[in-house]
Design a protein around this motif. Sequence first.
Motif, PDB file in Angstrom:
ATOM      1  N   ALA A   1       4.074  -7.299  -1.501  1.00 64.16           N
ATOM      2  CA  ALA A   1       5.392  -6.665  -1.565  1.00 64.16           C
ATOM      3  C   ALA A   1       5.917  -6.425  -0.144  1.00 64.16           C
ATOM      4  O   ALA A   1       5.138  -6.371   0.811  1.00 64.16           O
ATOM      5  N   PRO A   2       7.235  -6.262   0.013  1.00 60.41           N
ATOM      6  CA  PRO A   2       7.777  -5.935   1.335  1.00 60.41           C
ATOM      7  C   PRO A   2       7.152  -4.639   1.846  1.00 60.41           C
ATOM      8  O   PRO A   2       6.926  -3.700   1.070  1.00 60.41           O
ATOM      9  N   PRO A   3       6.843  -4.561   3.138  1.00 58.50           N
ATOM     10  CA  PRO A   3       6.183  -3.365   3.673  1.00 58.50           C
ATOM     11  C   PRO A   3       7.073  -2.132   3.555  1.00 58.50           C
ATOM     12  O   PRO A   3       8.249  -2.158   3.916  1.00 58.50           O
TER      13      PRO A   3
ATOM     14  N   ASN B   1      -9.951 -11.087  -3.329  1.00 51.39           N
ATOM     15  CA  ASN B   1      -8.987 -11.404  -2.277  1.00 51.39           C
ATOM     16  C   ASN B   1      -9.170 -10.452  -1.103  1.00 51.39           C
ATOM     17  O   ASN B   1      -8.590  -9.360  -1.073  1.00 51.39           O
ATOM     18  N   PRO B   2      -9.950 -10.837  -0.093  1.00 51.97           N
ATOM     19  CA  PRO B   2     -10.194  -9.963   1.061  1.00 51.97           C
ATOM     20  C   PRO B   2      -8.927  -9.594   1.824  1.00 51.97           C
ATOM     21  O   PRO B   2      -8.918  -8.597   2.559  1.00 51.97           O
ATOM     22  N   LEU B   3      -7.855 -10.350   1.641  1.00 52.81           N
ATOM     23  CA  LEU B   3      -6.600 -10.032   2.333  1.00 52.81           C
ATOM     24  C   LEU B   3      -6.012  -8.708   1.846  1.00 52.81           C
ATOM     25  O   LEU B   3      -5.270  -8.050   2.578  1.00 52.81           O
ATOM     26  N   VAL B   4      -6.334  -8.341   0.623  1.00 58.10           N
ATOM     27  CA  VAL B   4      -5.830  -7.068   0.092  1.00 58.10           C
ATOM     28  C   VAL B   4      -6.334  -5.912   0.944  1.00 58.10           C
ATOM     29  O   VAL B   4      -5.565  -5.036   1.364  1.00 58.10           O
ATOM     30  N   GLY B   5      -7.618  -5.881   1.207  1.00 55.64           N
ATOM     31  CA  GLY B   5      -8.202  -4.806   1.983  1.00 55.64           C
ATOM     32  C   GLY B   5      -7.974  -4.918   3.474  1.00 55.64           C
ATOM     33  O   GLY B   5      -8.183  -3.944   4.207  1.00 55.64           O
ATOM     34  N   ALA B   6      -7.548  -6.097   3.934  1.00 54.03           N
ATOM     35  CA  ALA B   6      -7.306  -6.278   5.363  1.00 54.03           C
ATOM     36  C   ALA B   6      -5.967  -5.698   5.794  1.00 54.03           C
ATOM     37  O   ALA B   6      -5.750  -5.424   6.984  1.00 54.03           O
ATOM     38  N   ALA B   7      -5.052  -5.497   4.868  1.00 56.40           N
ATOM     39  CA  ALA B   7      -3.722  -4.999   5.201  1.00 56.40           C
ATOM     40  C   ALA B   7      -3.775  -3.496   5.469  1.00 56.40           C
ATOM     41  O   ALA B   7      -4.338  -2.741   4.672  1.00 56.40           O
TER      42      ALA B   7
ATOM     43  N   ALA C   1      14.008   7.062  -0.532  1.00 55.72           N
ATOM     44  CA  ALA C   1      14.670   6.463   0.627  1.00 55.72           C
ATOM     45  C   ALA C   1      14.308   4.986   0.766  1.00 55.72           C
ATOM     46  O   ALA C   1      13.184   4.580   0.467  1.00 55.72           O
ATOM     47  N   PRO C   2      15.261   4.163   1.227  1.00 55.75           N
ATOM     48  CA  PRO C   2      14.945   2.761   1.513  1.00 55.75           C
ATOM     49  C   PRO C   2      13.799   2.677   2.532  1.00 55.75           C
ATOM     50  O   PRO C   2      13.747   3.429   3.491  1.00 55.75           O
ATOM     51  N   GLY C   3      12.886   1.799   2.285  1.00 59.29           N
ATOM     52  CA  GLY C   3      11.746   1.662   3.188  1.00 59.29           C
ATOM     53  C   GLY C   3      10.586   2.573   2.848  1.00 59.29           C
ATOM     54  O   GLY C   3       9.541   2.509   3.494  1.00 59.29           O
TER      55      GLY C   3
ATOM     56  N   GLN D   1      -3.631  -0.279  -1.162  1.00 58.28           N
ATOM     57  CA  GLN D   1      -3.653  -1.663  -0.673  1.00 58.28           C
ATOM     58  C   GLN D   1      -3.399  -2.657  -1.802  1.00 58.28           C
ATOM     59  O   GLN D   1      -2.701  -3.658  -1.612  1.00 58.28           O
ATOM     60  N   VAL D   2      -3.935  -2.365  -2.986  1.00 57.02           N
ATOM     61  CA  VAL D   2      -3.659  -3.233  -4.134  1.00 57.02           C
ATOM     62  C   VAL D   2      -2.180  -3.170  -4.503  1.00 57.02           C
ATOM     63  O   VAL D   2      -1.529  -4.197  -4.736  1.00 57.02           O
ATOM     64  N   LEU D   3      -1.624  -1.967  -4.529  1.00 61.18           N
ATOM     65  CA  LEU D   3      -0.232  -1.794  -4.947  1.00 61.18           C
ATOM     66  C   LEU D   3       0.753  -2.407  -3.952  1.00 61.18           C
ATOM     67  O   LEU D   3       1.823  -2.877  -4.349  1.00 61.18           O
ATOM     68  N   GLN D   4       0.410  -2.424  -2.676  1.00 60.55           N
ATOM     69  CA  GLN D   4       1.351  -2.931  -1.685  1.00 60.55           C
ATOM     70  C   GLN D   4       1.206  -4.423  -1.421  1.00 60.55           C
ATOM     71  O   GLN D   4       2.094  -5.040  -0.809  1.00 60.55           O
ATOM     72  N   TYR D   5       0.128  -5.030  -1.898  1.00 56.82           N
ATOM     73  CA  TYR D   5      -0.121  -6.433  -1.567  1.00 56.82           C
ATOM     74  C   TYR D   5       0.969  -7.336  -2.146  1.00 56.82           C
ATOM     75  O   TYR D   5       1.327  -7.249  -3.316  1.00 56.82           O
TER      76      TYR D   5
END
Length: 394
Positions: A229-231, A95-101, A127-129, A223-227
Motif C-alpha cells: 500500500a502507499p506509505p 514473503n521476507p519483504l513484509v518484515g523488511a519494511a 488525515a491524508p497520509g 507490516q502485513v497491513l501496510q505491505y
Amino acid sequence: MRRMVLNAALGRSARVRRDPAETLALWRKCIRETVASADTEPDLRDWEFIEDLGFLLQCFAAVPELTPLGWTLQLRGAVHRLENRLRVKWIHAQNPLVGAAPVERPIFIVGLPRAATGLAHRVLAAAPGHRAPHLWEMQRTGLPRDDAARGRTATERQVAALRRLAPDYDAVRPLRADRPEEHTAVLWRTYAPLAAAPLPEYRTWLDQQDATGNYEYLKQVLQVLQYGAPPRRWILRFPGDVAHLDVIRHVFPDAVFVWMHRDPVAAVPSFCSAVERLTALHCKEFDPLAIGRTWLPVLAESIERGRKLRRSLPDDAVADVNYHRFTGYPHEFAPRLFERIGAPWTVSDRNGLNAILDEHRPGHEYAMDRYGFAKPDVEAAFGDYREQVAALRG
C-alpha cells in the motif's frame, strides 16, 4: 432478555470451565485444532503466547460469577487471537519483504482512559497520509483478497451482536468493525482483561511480564497491513501504552507519543463506569467497589510509570494535550496538535473534523462513591499529576 436467553443456551457447553483441569484440556484441544488448520508450526515465542492465553482463560474460569456468555466470548477470542498470530507468522515467512519494511514515525495515543483518546485517534487517523488499523484488520490480519470482505462482515456481525447484548456498554464505548480501534486486539499482556471480570491472579502475573513481545508482534501486524500500500503514518491508540514508553521506543525507535491529559478525579470514575458495563456482560453479579479497588491503583501506577519513563525521552517524542482544551476548542487545538507531530493541517482535515465532531458522543454520568473512593483518594493516588494537568489547561 437476549442476554438471559443466550446464557441459558450456552450454559451446558460452558460448564467445563468450572473444572480447571477440563478448562486446560479444552484449551489444548482448541490449540491442536487451530495449529492443524494453520500453514505454519508455532515456534518458542508462539508457544509462550499460547501459554499466556491459557493462563488468562484459567483465570476467567476461576471467576465464580462468570456467565456462559462471558466464558464463550473469552474462549472464542483466544482462539481467534491464535489463528491470527499464526496467519501473520505465515505471511512473514512466505514473503521476507513484509518484515523488511520499516514502520516509520508511528503515533501512539496514550494517557488515561476517558481522556478523549478515541476522539484524538479518529481526528489524526482521518488525515491524508495517516492510517489507523481497523478492528476487523487486527482480528483477521492479512486475509486473502477474496476472504477479506467475509472477514470484515464476520467482525461486523460480532460487534453488532455485542451492541444488542450490551447497549449500555455501546453507549459509552462504541465498537465498529471498520473504524480505528485500540490495538488491544493485537496486544495480549495488558490490563484490558481486568475490565471484564475480577482477575487478581492475572493482575499479579501481569506485573511480572515483559511487554516487549506485545510490541514486536504489533509491528509484525502493521507490516502485513501496510505491505503493498502507499506509505502512510500509523496512528495507534491504547491508553495503557503509557506504562511502556521505553519498550515502544525500543521496538519503534522514532515513535511519537500523543499524551492525552485529563484530571483523574473525572477520568477514573468515568472509566470505572464503562468497566461496570463490560463486567455486567461477563458476570452474573459483581461488586462496584471491587472495580474501584482494582482500577484506581492500576491507572495511577500506569501514569506514574509513564511520567518517569518520559524523562529519558527527547522533548520532541511527546506531545501533551489537555482534554478540556481539545474537546472544548477542537478547531483551535487540533491544528496545534498536527503541527506538534509534524503533520500539515489541511482544508480536508478541517472539514473532516466537523464530521467527526458531529458523531462524537458526550461523556456519561457517573457517581464516584459507587466505586468506593472520593476525591481525596484519587488525589492521593495520583500525587502531583493533577497539577500537571491543570497547568496544561492554563
